[in-house]
Write a protein that holds these residues in place. Structure first.
Motif, PDB file in Angstrom:
ATOM      1  N   ASP A 122       0.849  -1.184   0.000  1.00  0.00           N
ATOM      2  CA  ASP A 122       0.000   0.000   0.000  1.00  0.00           C
ATOM      3  C   ASP A 122       0.892   1.244   0.000  1.00  0.00           C
ATOM      4  O   ASP A 122       1.808   1.352   0.814  1.00  0.00           O
ATOM      5  CB  ASP A 122      -0.894  -0.022   1.237  1.00  0.00           C
ATOM      6  CG  ASP A 122      -1.750   1.222   1.378  1.00  0.00           C
ATOM      7  OD1 ASP A 122      -2.183   1.765   0.353  1.00  0.00           O
ATOM      8  OD2 ASP A 122      -1.986   1.629   2.530  1.00  0.00           O
ATOM      9  N   PRO A 123       0.673   2.187  -0.899  1.00  0.00           N
ATOM     10  CA  PRO A 123       1.535   3.377  -0.987  1.00  0.00           C
ATOM     11  C   PRO A 123       1.660   4.156   0.325  1.00  0.00           C
ATOM     12  O   PRO A 123       2.729   4.677   0.634  1.00  0.00           O
ATOM     13  CB  PRO A 123       0.856   4.230  -2.059  1.00  0.00           C
ATOM     14  CG  PRO A 123       0.073   3.270  -2.875  1.00  0.00           C
ATOM     15  CD  PRO A 123      -0.342   2.179  -1.937  1.00  0.00           C
ATOM     16  N   LYS A 124       0.587   4.217   1.107  1.00  0.00           N
ATOM     17  CA  LYS A 124       0.659   4.916   2.395  1.00  0.00           C
ATOM     18  C   LYS A 124       1.594   4.182   3.345  1.00  0.00           C
ATOM     19  O   LYS A 124       2.385   4.797   4.062  1.00  0.00           O
ATOM     20  CB  LYS A 124      -0.732   5.032   3.020  1.00  0.00           C
ATOM     21  CG  LYS A 124      -1.637   6.008   2.317  1.00  0.00           C
ATOM     22  CD  LYS A 124      -2.985   6.085   2.991  1.00  0.00           C
ATOM     23  CE  LYS A 124      -3.921   7.012   2.243  1.00  0.00           C
ATOM     24  NZ  LYS A 124      -5.241   7.079   2.865  1.00  0.00           N
ATOM     25  N   MET A 125       1.524   2.843   3.349  1.00  0.00           N
ATOM     26  CA  MET A 125       2.396   2.051   4.204  1.00  0.00           C
ATOM     27  C   MET A 125       3.838   2.171   3.739  1.00  0.00           C
ATOM     28  O   MET A 125       4.755   2.299   4.546  1.00  0.00           O
ATOM     29  CB  MET A 125       1.958   0.580   4.214  1.00  0.00           C
ATOM     30  CG  MET A 125       2.800  -0.290   5.116  1.00  0.00           C
ATOM     31  SD  MET A 125       2.791   0.202   6.853  1.00  0.00           S
ATOM     32  CE  MET A 125       1.166  -0.314   7.319  1.00  0.00           C
ATOM     33  N   ALA A 130       5.229   4.670   2.253  1.00  0.00           N
ATOM     34  CA  ALA A 130       5.708   5.992   2.657  1.00  0.00           C
ATOM     35  C   ALA A 130       6.103   5.995   4.127  1.00  0.00           C
ATOM     36  O   ALA A 130       7.126   6.589   4.501  1.00  0.00           O
ATOM     37  CB  ALA A 130       4.645   7.045   2.387  1.00  0.00           C
ATOM     38  N   ARG A 131       5.320   5.320   4.962  1.00  0.00           N
ATOM     39  CA  ARG A 131       5.652   5.242   6.389  1.00  0.00           C
ATOM     40  C   ARG A 131       6.939   4.463   6.613  1.00  0.00           C
ATOM     41  O   ARG A 131       7.762   4.833   7.436  1.00  0.00           O
ATOM     42  CB  ARG A 131       4.514   4.598   7.173  1.00  0.00           C
ATOM     43  CG  ARG A 131       3.270   5.479   7.240  1.00  0.00           C
ATOM     44  CD  ARG A 131       2.173   4.842   8.025  1.00  0.00           C
ATOM     45  NE  ARG A 131       2.542   4.793   9.436  1.00  0.00           N
ATOM     46  CZ  ARG A 131       1.870   4.140  10.357  1.00  0.00           C
ATOM     47  NH1 ARG A 131       0.782   3.469  10.014  1.00  0.00           N
ATOM     48  NH2 ARG A 131       2.258   4.151  11.601  1.00  0.00           N
TER      49      ARG A 131
END
Length: 52
Positions: free
Chosen positions: A10-13, A15-16
């Motif tokens: 997942d792109p949000k994950m 990034a984190r």
């Protein structure tokens, strides 16, 4: 990790994960858990002592 594996995160994950630094508690826990030599090496650097 292959490029294909990265594309499925997942792109949000992702990034984190990319924002993590070694000094972050969660990341440091994973990196140093059970690795006494690496932990000792880091402490020698941080404390500027070679006699640990």
């Amino acid at each position: 990790m292959s490029t294909n594996s990265i594309n499925t995160i997942d792109p949000k994950m992702l990034a984190r994960i990319q924002a993590l630094r070694l000094m972050d508690d969660d990341f440091m826990t994973v990196v140093f858990s059970g690795d006494n030599k690496a932990t000792e090496f880091l402490l020698k650097i941080l404390l500027d002592q070679n006699d640990l």
